[in-house]
Design a protein around this motif. Structure first.
Motif, short mmCIF file in Angstrom:
data_model
loop_
_atom_site.label_atom_id
_atom_site.label_comp_id
_atom_site.label_asym_id
_atom_site.label_seq_id
_atom_site.Cartn_x
_atom_site.Cartn_y
_atom_site.Cartn_z
N ASP A 169 0.75 -1.35 0.06
CA ASP A 169 0.16 0.07 -0.12
C ASP A 169 0.84 1.21 0.07
O ASP A 169 0.62 2.10 -0.75
CB ASP A 169 -0.81 0.06 1.18
N GLY A 173 0.99 3.79 -2.94
CA GLY A 173 0.66 5.37 -2.58
C GLY A 173 1.90 6.29 -2.94
O GLY A 173 1.54 7.36 -3.80
N ARG A 220 -7.94 0.77 -2.82
CA ARG A 220 -7.57 1.83 -3.69
C ARG A 220 -8.40 2.07 -5.07
O ARG A 220 -8.15 3.02 -5.89
CB ARG A 220 -6.12 2.01 -4.12
N SER A 249 -13.19 4.84 -7.02
CA SER A 249 -12.23 5.77 -6.82
C SER A 249 -12.21 6.60 -8.25
O SER A 249 -13.15 6.37 -9.06
CB SER A 249 -10.77 4.85 -7.18
#
Length: 370
Positions: A169, A173, A220, A249
């Motif tokens: 993650d 990111g 995400r 998203s």
């Protein structure tokens, strides 16, 4: 058929062949795949493997882009534990700058996966079952391989001394923050990825279970590729975990799943089964922890003295390879699509003879695209 069909290529080295041969065959196959109407052409990322030439996806994709015109190209996958987010984005940002709007950045766990295996309790194998026509075989645990001294040697060669891989993650990111740019530290300092900032990439996450990869992709709101060809026992677990974790998203308003499968197509079922003879021996080399050997010929595979333990070691992969005529393989792929709810399928084919591999993809495409 109702969903796009794409290709995953390992750039396999065959027995008696060379790395250069394998790479030239990949370039030829990519050109043919574009002509046959495949949607994407992805290359794997495997390191320190005697039988696989695709160790550096970004470098290989640049060569493929130069000999094709429009087919989407991608990584299946960049192993995020061995590169910083900046390095990954710079590589794919460079590709996008030269060939705009054609690249998929497929990300997978690697060093993170080994770290998890060192601490995890022994995995209990699941029993085989059939779900609406799809075989979900007994599970295979990679933990012993990942805990091995050989795996530790590979980690030493692939990582800087003392390096600790970030969780997936965090990696994703950081890549997305750098792509949006600039990257700031909160103290007035900033950094920009050049090339990379603003790159027109589709980011995908690949996973072989319902663990971290599936959850990160879902949370995400990114597309997810589930590996039936690598871990067929866990494909339903993977797609279910992804969908359960999914949050809309800016990229997707609903889950998007691609599922992979190993296939081999020939003019008839008997010929296909004959050409698929080496597959089990090749899988055995992976499963014993020695690394994939150069892909054997039919004659070399037929001469191998199989033991019951050998056959048990590879049974889940051999039984879930889709082998046969175009109609036979298409029917099994449709079952895979239906049971997993896949929006796209990603197929991989291994043969000793390059002409047989090209013919396999051609036959499947002709039937799939009508």
């Amino acid at each position: 058929m109702t969903v796009p069909l794409s290709i995953l290529d390992l750039a396999p080295i065959v027995s008696g062949g060379t790395v250069a041969d394998a790479l030239r065959r990949t370039l030829d196959l990519a050109r043919r795949a574009e002509q046959f109407g495949y949607h994407r052409y992805w290359v794997a990322g495997h390191h320190l493997t005697p039988g696989v030439a695709s160790s550096q996806p970004a470098v290989l994709l640049g060569q493929i882009a130069a000999v094709t015109e429009h087919i989407r190209l991608g990584s299946g996958a960049v192993q995020t534990g061995f590169l910083t987010p900046l390095a990954v984005l710079e590589q794919f940002g460079l590709l996008d700058a030269l060939h705009p709007g054609r690249f998929d950045l497929g990300l997978g766990r690697s060093a993170q996966r080994r770290t998890s295996a060192l601490d995890a309790p022994p995995e209990r194998p699941t029993e085989p079952r059939v779900v609406d026509g799809l075989l979900i075989p007994r599970s295979f645990s990679f933990a012993p391989i990942l805990r091995s001294a050989r795996s530790a040697l590979f980690a030493k060669l692939l990582q800087q001394p003392g390096a600790v891989p970030a969780d997936l993650d965090t990696v994703v990111g950081d890549i997305e923050t750098l792509r949006a740019g600039p990257y700031t530290d909160g103290l007035g300092n900033e950094a920009r990825a050049v090339p990379g900032e603003g790159a027109d990439l589709q980011v995908w996450i690949l996973g072989s279970s319902g663990g971290e990869s599936a959850r990160v992709a879902g949370a995400r709101g990114l597309p997810f590729a589930a590996n039936y060809h690598v871990a067929p026992a866990k494909v339903l677990e993977a797609v279910e975990a992804y969908r359960a974790a999914f949050r809309p998203s800016a990229v997707l308003d609903r889950p998007r799943v691609m599922v992979s499968a190993d296939v081999l197509v020939a003019d008839d079922d008997d010929t296909a089964r004959h050409l698929a003879t080496p597959y089990g021996l090749w899988v055995r080399s992976v499963r014993t922890g020695a690394g994939a050997i150069p892909y054997p010929s039919v004659e070399e595979a037929a001469a191998h003295p199989w033991t019951p333990a050998d056959r048990d070691l590879v049974a889940d992969r051999v039984e879930t390879q889709f082998v046969g005529s175009p109609q036979t393989v298409a029917e099994r792929l449709e079952t895979l699509r239906r049971v997993t709810g896949a929006d796209e399928l990603l197929v991989s084919t291994m043969t000793h003879d390059h002409a047989d591999r090209v013919h396999s993809f051609e036959l499947l495409a002709k039937l799939w695209h009508g």
